[in-house]
Design an enzyme around this catalytic site. Structure first.
Site, PDB file in Angstrom:
ATOM      1  N   ARG A 143      11.666   4.331  10.687  1.00 16.86           N
ATOM      2  CA  ARG A 143      11.585   4.333  12.144  1.00 16.86           C
ATOM      3  C   ARG A 143      10.260   3.782  12.672  1.00 16.86           C
ATOM      4  O   ARG A 143      10.239   2.889  13.514  1.00 16.86           O
ATOM      5  CB  ARG A 143      11.785   5.768  12.676  1.00 16.86           C
ATOM      6  CG  ARG A 143      13.227   6.205  12.804  1.00 16.86           C
ATOM      7  CD  ARG A 143      13.356   7.694  12.578  1.00 16.86           C
ATOM      8  NE  ARG A 143      12.994   8.006  11.201  1.00 16.86           N
ATOM      9  CZ  ARG A 143      13.854   7.875  10.178  1.00 16.86           C
ATOM     10  NH1 ARG A 143      15.082   7.504  10.426  1.00 16.86           N
ATOM     11  NH2 ARG A 143      13.483   8.119   8.944  1.00 16.86           N
ATOM     12  N   THR A 144       9.155   4.332  12.169  1.00 14.55           N
ATOM     13  CA  THR A 144       7.857   3.935  12.714  1.00 14.55           C
ATOM     14  C   THR A 144       7.574   2.466  12.444  1.00 14.55           C
ATOM     15  O   THR A 144       7.139   1.721  13.332  1.00 14.55           O
ATOM     16  CB  THR A 144       6.739   4.801  12.113  1.00 14.55           C
ATOM     17  OG1 THR A 144       7.017   6.181  12.384  1.00 14.55           O
ATOM     18  CG2 THR A 144       5.391   4.437  12.710  1.00 14.55           C
ATOM     19  N   LYS A 172      -5.309  -3.469  -7.855  1.00 22.74           N
ATOM     20  CA  LYS A 172      -6.210  -4.169  -8.772  1.00 22.74           C
ATOM     21  C   LYS A 172      -7.659  -3.695  -8.611  1.00 22.74           C
ATOM     22  O   LYS A 172      -8.574  -4.272  -9.193  1.00 22.74           O
ATOM     23  CB  LYS A 172      -6.141  -5.675  -8.519  1.00 22.74           C
ATOM     24  CG  LYS A 172      -4.736  -6.263  -8.611  1.00 22.74           C
ATOM     25  CD  LYS A 172      -4.733  -7.728  -8.165  1.00 22.74           C
ATOM     26  CE  LYS A 172      -3.314  -8.282  -8.132  1.00 22.74           C
ATOM     27  NZ  LYS A 172      -3.271  -9.681  -7.615  1.00 22.74           N
ATOM     28  N   ARG A 193      -0.251   2.819   7.895  1.00 26.42           N
ATOM     29  CA  ARG A 193       0.163   4.166   7.484  1.00 26.42           C
ATOM     30  C   ARG A 193      -0.312   4.377   6.058  1.00 26.42           C
ATOM     31  O   ARG A 193      -0.157   3.498   5.204  1.00 26.42           O
ATOM     32  CB  ARG A 193       1.676   4.358   7.572  1.00 26.42           C
ATOM     33  CG  ARG A 193       2.140   5.667   6.912  1.00 26.42           C
ATOM     34  CD  ARG A 193       3.585   5.976   7.184  1.00 26.42           C
ATOM     35  NE  ARG A 193       3.786   6.438   8.558  1.00 26.42           N
ATOM     36  CZ  ARG A 193       4.923   6.965   8.996  1.00 26.42           C
ATOM     37  NH1 ARG A 193       5.968   7.080   8.196  1.00 26.42           N
ATOM     38  NH2 ARG A 193       5.019   7.359  10.244  1.00 26.42           N
ATOM     39  N   HIS A 221      -0.610  11.375  13.961  1.00 24.30           N
ATOM     40  CA  HIS A 221       0.366  10.315  14.215  1.00 24.30           C
ATOM     41  C   HIS A 221       0.327  10.078  15.726  1.00 24.30           C
ATOM     42  O   HIS A 221       1.240  10.482  16.450  1.00 24.30           O
ATOM     43  CB  HIS A 221       1.752  10.765  13.764  1.00 24.30           C
ATOM     44  CG  HIS A 221       2.740   9.652  13.596  1.00 24.30           C
ATOM     45  ND1 HIS A 221       2.559   8.385  14.131  1.00 24.30           N
ATOM     46  CD2 HIS A 221       3.947   9.619  12.964  1.00 24.30           C
ATOM     47  CE1 HIS A 221       3.601   7.636  13.822  1.00 24.30           C
ATOM     48  NE2 HIS A 221       4.448   8.355  13.116  1.00 24.30           N
TER      49      HIS A 221
END
Length: 434
Positions: A143-144, A172, A193, A221
């Site tokens: 969704r986000t 890496k 995120r 959030h």
């Protein structure tokens, strides 16, 4: 020029009045006001007389002037751009809801109102044409991630989309600083995120371009909280309620649920709220947040009883267990009896209660989450809530990139036909668009 519906809703928000009080303030019958608030596509829609529009503008000007030298919940309206007022350490970045005052978050919601015709596929804008967004999601998201991407595209931009650590040179050994600085040379904005709290701040420190926190572990959030607040404001506008004085019930994983962490801090900007926090002892709201919201006339109650805590609720905000945040901890006391379902809502809530959830939810019959048997109940606002994510995130992008004042004049009619309601079972509310 801003459309009539948005103008009136914004005026009521600025004056902190419900429809009944607003109609009295401007000297019209409530029924007339209701017809002015209807979408233009409604058969009962009526155009507001110019003299009323001028009168409302005069009231708003006088109200703003009256707050310049007085101590109220509203600060004097600033001439500084919104991106400056909500910026992080002088940069146009959105990392935490702590960056907002009540005034600035309501200004952002006003911009979201302007975005509504674009979000509803009625209008098209190209104000971000040529701009590129990087969606850096080091944690799974549907969704986000898609909502941010769609919001950027609807303003004419393009998106580079990635998910997981495997795509990144960080596997890496590359540092967060190097990753952020390199990608900032390719794009015009970043949404990040990350599963670790504070990691998005590291990305932000390495660049001067807009960075938006799309969720950092159990931290915050912010965009979800803003769209949740925007949803509450719109639902209350439809019901004739104010956020001031509301009873907000939060249920579920309040320890790791970053959505409730951000939302409760935004709600605390309002006055005289009652918060009922329902969770098992192992999943209670963190003490630092309880300390943050206590005082300023708010009442905070904690409970492990679901049925008892729902009484008198204006908003029931449910969350799922954040299983991905657990290490060796056991989930205790969170049985299927914690499920919010039709029978529970009918027994303990009235017709004006709004049920929300940030999604995803576990819809299986025995799950301790929000039951699917509420899907046909108009009190369930979860799909209106997700739909609101598009105009809110469009408003965030436009503000941080400095084009929010160009939106209204950039719109043209969409060249395709869209359904009036996205979902076939979306609730209708007496013609009043929520």
């Amino acid at each position: 020029m801003i459309d009539q519906q948005t103008f009136l809703r914004d005026a009521m928000r600025r004056l902190n009045l419900i429809r009944e009080n607003f109609s009295e303030r401007i000297g019209v019958h409530k029924r007339a006001l209701d017809t002015w608030l209807l979408p233009e596509t409604s058969g009962e829609y009526r155009a507001m007389p110019d003299i009323v529009s001028k009168f409302v503008n005069e009231i708003l000007v006088k109200d703003a002037e009256s707050h310049v030298n007085t101590q109220t919940v509203y600060s004097a309206r600033s001439a500084a751009p919104l991106s400056t007022r909500i910026g992080h350490q002088g940069k146009p970045q959105l990392l935490s809801v702590d960056q907002f005052s009540r005034e600035s978050v309501e200004d952002l919601m006003r911009i979201a109102d302007v975005m509504q015709p674009i979000a509803r596929r009625q209008k098209v804008s190209r104000i971000l044409e040529g701009a590129v967004l990087a969606n850096l999601f080091f944690e799974a998201s549907t969704r986000t991630r898609i909502s941010f991407g769609a919001a950027f595209c609807r303003l004419g931009g393009s998106v580079c989309d990635t998910t997981g650590f495997t795509f990144s040179s960080m596997t890496k050994g590359e540092s967060v600083y190097d990753t952020s600085r390199v990608i900032s040379g390719y794009v015009d904005a970043l949404v990040v995120r990350h599963p670790e709290q504070g990691a998005v701040d590291e990305f932000a420190r390495a660049t001067n371009i807009p960075v938006i926190n799309g969720g950092d572990g159990p931290g915050e959030h912010p965009s979800q909280a803003i769209l949740d607040l925007y949803t509450i404001q719109r639902e209350f506008s439809r019901l004739g309620k104010l956020i001031d004085g509301a009873h907000i019930v939060m249920v579920g994983d309040l320890k790791y649920g970053r959505t409730v962490h951000s939302l409760i801090k935004l709600l605390a900007l309002y006055r005289r709220l009652k918060f009922t926090l329902i969770a098992p002892p192992t999943l209670e709201m963190p003490p630092y947040i309880l300390e943050r919201i206590s005082g300023d006339g708010h009442v905070v109650e904690q409970s492990t009883s679901l049925a008892g805590g729902l009484k008198g609720a204006d908003i029931v905000y449910a969350t799922r267990i954040q299983k991905e945040r657990f290490a060796d901890e056991a989930i205790e006391g969170y049985a299927p009896e914690f499920q919010i379902n039709q029978a529970l809502i009918d027994a303990n809530c009235d017709a004006g209660t709004i049920v929300m959830h940030p999604l995803p939810r576990d819809g299986r019959p025995a799950a301790n989450d929000l039951s699917t048997d509420l899907n046909y109940d108009p009190r369930l606002a979860i799909f209106r809530q997700t739909d609101n994510g598009i105009p809110v995130r469009m408003a965030i992008f436009a503000t941080l990139l400095g084009v929010e004042n160009q939106v209204q004049h950039s719109m043209r009619d969409a060249g395709w036909r869209s359904p009036s309601h996205v979902g076939p079972d979306d609730a209708m509310f007496d013609g009043l668009d929520g």
